[in-house]
Design a protein around this motif. Sequence first.
Motif, PDB file in Angstrom:
ATOM      1  N   SER A 165       0.863  -1.184   0.000  1.00 47.53           N
ATOM      2  CA  SER A 165       0.000   0.000   0.000  1.00 47.53           C
ATOM      3  C   SER A 165       0.897   1.230   0.000  1.00 47.53           C
ATOM      4  CB  SER A 165      -0.941  -0.001   1.208  1.00 47.53           C
ATOM      5  OG  SER A 165      -0.231  -0.115   2.424  1.00 47.53           O
ATOM      6  N   SER A 181      -6.711   3.746   3.778  1.00 46.94           N
ATOM      7  CA  SER A 181      -7.471   2.521   4.036  1.00 46.94           C
ATOM      8  C   SER A 181      -8.872   2.508   3.441  1.00 46.94           C
ATOM      9  CB  SER A 181      -7.573   2.286   5.552  1.00 46.94           C
ATOM     10  OG  SER A 181      -8.135   3.418   6.199  1.00 46.94           O
ATOM     11  N   GLN A 182      -9.296   3.639   2.861  1.00 52.01           N
ATOM     12  CA  GLN A 182     -10.612   3.694   2.234  1.00 52.01           C
ATOM     13  C   GLN A 182     -10.528   3.784   0.713  1.00 52.01           C
ATOM     14  OE1 GLN A 182     -13.410   3.234   4.123  1.00 52.01           O
ATOM     15  NE2 GLN A 182     -11.892   2.937   5.744  1.00 52.01           N
ATOM     16  N   ASP A 183      -9.303   3.877   0.197  1.00 48.48           N
ATOM     17  CA  ASP A 183      -9.180   3.945  -1.259  1.00 48.48           C
ATOM     18  C   ASP A 183      -8.002   3.109  -1.751  1.00 48.48           C
ATOM     19  OD1 ASP A 183      -7.054   5.851  -0.610  1.00 48.48           O
ATOM     20  OD2 ASP A 183      -8.593   7.386  -0.529  1.00 48.48           O
ATOM     21  N   LEU A 186      -6.709   0.292   0.492  1.00 50.93           N
ATOM     22  CA  LEU A 186      -7.696  -0.783   0.541  1.00 50.93           C
ATOM     23  C   LEU A 186      -7.699  -1.573  -0.763  1.00 50.93           C
ATOM     24  CD1 LEU A 186     -10.191  -2.254   1.721  1.00 50.93           C
ATOM     25  CD2 LEU A 186     -11.593  -0.401   0.758  1.00 50.93           C
ATOM     26  N   TRP A 187      -7.683  -0.872  -1.882  1.00 54.23           N
ATOM     27  CA  TRP A 187      -7.732  -1.549  -3.174  1.00 54.23           C
ATOM     28  C   TRP A 187      -6.483  -2.390  -3.418  1.00 54.23           C
ATOM     29  CZ3 TRP A 187      -9.205   3.845  -5.457  1.00 54.23           C
ATOM     30  CH2 TRP A 187     -10.524   4.139  -5.073  1.00 54.23           C
ATOM     31  N   LYS A 189      -4.801  -3.941  -1.118  1.00 53.07           N
ATOM     32  CA  LYS A 189      -5.014  -5.146  -0.311  1.00 53.07           C
ATOM     33  C   LYS A 189      -5.993  -6.095  -0.987  1.00 53.07           C
ATOM     34  CE  LYS A 189      -6.602  -6.668   4.259  1.00 53.07           C
ATOM     35  NZ  LYS A 189      -7.140  -6.226   5.575  1.00 53.07           N
ATOM     36  N   GLN A 190      -7.045  -5.546  -1.538  1.00 56.92           N
ATOM     37  CA  GLN A 190      -8.077  -6.383  -2.163  1.00 56.92           C
ATOM     38  C   GLN A 190      -7.544  -7.121  -3.391  1.00 56.92           C
ATOM     39  OE1 GLN A 190     -11.102  -3.365  -2.690  1.00 56.92           O
ATOM     40  NE2 GLN A 190     -12.239  -4.035  -0.878  1.00 56.92           N
ATOM     41  N   ASP A 201       1.034  -3.851   4.276  1.00 53.95           N
ATOM     42  CA  ASP A 201       0.314  -2.592   4.504  1.00 53.95           C
ATOM     43  C   ASP A 201       1.306  -1.516   4.937  1.00 53.95           C
ATOM     44  OD1 ASP A 201      -1.540  -0.643   4.836  1.00 53.95           O
ATOM     45  OD2 ASP A 201      -2.807  -1.741   6.245  1.00 53.95           O
ATOM     46  N   GLU A 204      -0.040   1.719   6.636  1.00 52.10           N
ATOM     47  CA  GLU A 204      -0.331   1.644   8.068  1.00 52.10           C
ATOM     48  C   GLU A 204       0.950   1.590   8.903  1.00 52.10           C
ATOM     49  OE1 GLU A 204      -2.662   1.527  11.529  1.00 52.10           O
ATOM     50  OE2 GLU A 204      -3.148   2.046   9.455  1.00 52.10           O
TER      51      GLU A 204
END
Length: 262
Positions: A165, A181-183, A186-187, A189-190, A201, A204
């Motif tokens: 990330s 973590s919201q864009d 997050l993507w 990680k997905q 991460d 983080e």
Amino acid sequence: MTSLKRLCLLFLVAIVALAARPTVKPTLYLIGDSTVKNGSDKGDKGLWGWGHFLPEFFDTTRIHIENHAIGGRSSRTFHTEGRWEKILSRLQPGDYVLMQFGHNDAGALDDTARARGTIRGIGEETKDIYNPIQKRPETVHTYGWYMKKYITEAQAKGAIPVVLSLVPRNVWKEGKVARGSQDYGLWAKQVAEQTGAKFIDLNEIVAKQYEAIGQERVTKEHFTEVDHTHTSLAGAKLNAAAVVEGVRATKGLKLTRYLIKK
């Protein structure tokens, strides 16, 4: 000479030949933007990317490291400029690819300055545009589509992709670093989960370290006055150490075998 002696001699010769054969080192490729490699990576304007300092943590007699990141690129333009294709043609089984994109993906799709943006998310949406930089029609995909392309094509070559990330910007709210973590975090990680790639991460890990140091010191010591994205020498070193922390903590990531022991 008896058959047994002849067999033993042949076996001994084979063992000696095998031991004398040069060992091919795996290569660790880094791909990403200027937070990984800034300009000539000689500290232009006091800016540094973490990829410059990553080799300090590895035994480079056993693994070769190449930093192919370049400033201003998004997950899309690193592909459309042919940079990934050059790496892909050289990938060997056992090589590693560390990838970190997202800082430049939020830009416009077809502006006349850069035309580097991607569609938000990880879906299959597309948009047909005319690229004014490359002067040709282009079908633009989502951030996740390009990331999956890097991952799956590396896997097809027998290489090991590791998704990171994006490192956080120097943006704070009420004493906390703004996360991805919201864009894009997050993507990242997905897509790693969907493709079976390893995920670190980094966003983080670094954010927590910044918060432990404090906003004032982070602003003064780890970034420059240029902007809130590009790190100073100290910031790049912190981020490189954070990458290594993530590598060590990732279960089943055999890249750890090449790290210099603490």
